[in-house]
Scaffold this motif. Structure first.
Motif: not given
Length: 352
Positions: A120-136
């Protein structure tokens, strides 16, 4: 220089969806100065001189495409689910990964993405065209989870024709891949197999490795009319002290430095000094090579055939001259060469 200067018409049937088998049986267009020859990759040892140095990119492609379920709590406390597709782009210095996601509009910070098998991963942030994910998971556990749940990130022009499958886990990886971090292959290197490597050693051709982790940005189109206004995506890599010493020694002895692939060329040109020497290097590069660039290190290039209007068309035009490259590409189309990542190769030597 206008973007349209690097355009050409490519018949759809010239786009390769599978590589040649065996790898080194692919065709090779040899261009040295004004000389043009239609050969095979197996002819490469005869085209190189003892003492020449091939520079190879040892990045390892991760199975960066993931399908999963987004979960979040609704206002009534019920879990709301939606299907998402994720393509990892690059690791963040502070941890986590930037990623392309479809549909991006369904993601917001705090969402949980479940890719199955406890990954699993948690969405840290959502920007223009992409997201940043933190994996477990991280480290070897993260790589193992990706191997179970992910698929190879085939280029869009292949993925539009067929889905990735088990063959791509081998086909879309070089035989020497070792430094994990790329989300696209250094495709010129896909033509090498053990018989070819043995023949090159027997010829007295040197080989050494550098690293550039190819990012998904390599597939992004150029959107400006004046190519000088384009900003390249950043990619990380390194050149070890041993590699720098080997390359400098080969050049001092009169050998030609020939990177295999535009990624190896870009990392060399990033680290080269004005007098054509190389020092150990590590970091990120946004180097953009287009006509008018003065090469400091590369004496030639082995590379595949590139997309119209791409930064890589601009790079090979800088090396050989735009008119010469356009003539070579017209020749390749007439002679039914196979194009792009799983296609045939060229060996480009600017002067005799």
């Amino acid at each position: 220089m206008k973007l349209e200067d690097f355009d050409f018409e490519l018949p759809e049937d010239r786009i390769a969806t599978r590589p040649a088998s065996p790898r080194s049986s692919a065709r090779l267009l040899y261009a040295k100065g004004n000389e043009t020859r239609d050969l095979r990759v197996t002819d490469l040892p005869d085209l190189l001189r003892p003492g020449d140095m091939l520079v190879l990119n040892d990045t390892k492609v991760i199975p960066a495409r993931l399908e999963g379920v987004r979960r979040r709590m609704g206002p009534d406390g019920a879990v709301i689910e939606a299907r998402v597709n994720v393509t990892l782009m690059a690791p963040e210095a502070a941890g986590g990964w930037t990623a392309l996601a479809r549909p991006l509009r369904k993601l917001r910070p705090g969402d949980t993405l479940d890719f199955g098998d406890g990954f699993t991963a948690q969405v840290r942030s959502v920007g223009t065209g992409q997201a940043t994910l933190d994996f477990d998971q991280d480290g070897e556990d993260f790589e193992a989870a990706l191997a179970r749940s992910g698929a190879m990130p085939l280029p869009p022009y292949i993925a539009a024709k067929r889905p990735a499958d088990a063959r791509d886990l081998t086909d879309y990886q070089t035989v020497w891949a070792r430094n994990t971090g790329a989300v696209a292959a250094p495709t010129a290197s896909l033509h090498f197999d053990e018989p070819l490597l043995s023949a090159l050693r027997a010829r007295g051709v040197g080989m050494t490795f550098v690293t550039l982790h190819v990012g998904a940005g390599t597939f992004l189109p150029v959107k400006v009319d004046d190519v000088k206004d384009h900003r390249m995506h950043a990619e990380t890599g390194d050149i070890t002290p041993d590699a720098a010493r080997a390359i400098n020694a080969a050049r001092a002895a009169g050998g030609r430095i020939i990177p295999v692939g535009t990624t190896a060329l870009r990392v060399l040109e990033t680290a080269a000094t004005a007098d054509g020497r190389l020092a150990p290097w590590s970091g990120a590069t946004e180097i953009f090579i287009y006509p008018g660039y003065s090469f400091r290190m590369a004496d030639g290039l082995m590379t595949n055939f590139h997309l119209p209007k791409s930064t890589l068309m601009m790079l090979v035009s800088a090396l050989m001259g735009k008119d010469r490259i356009m003539d070579l590409y017209a020749h390749a189309i007439r002679e039914h060469y196979r194009f792009f990542s799983y296609g045939d190769a060229s060996l480009l030597i600017p002067e005799g």
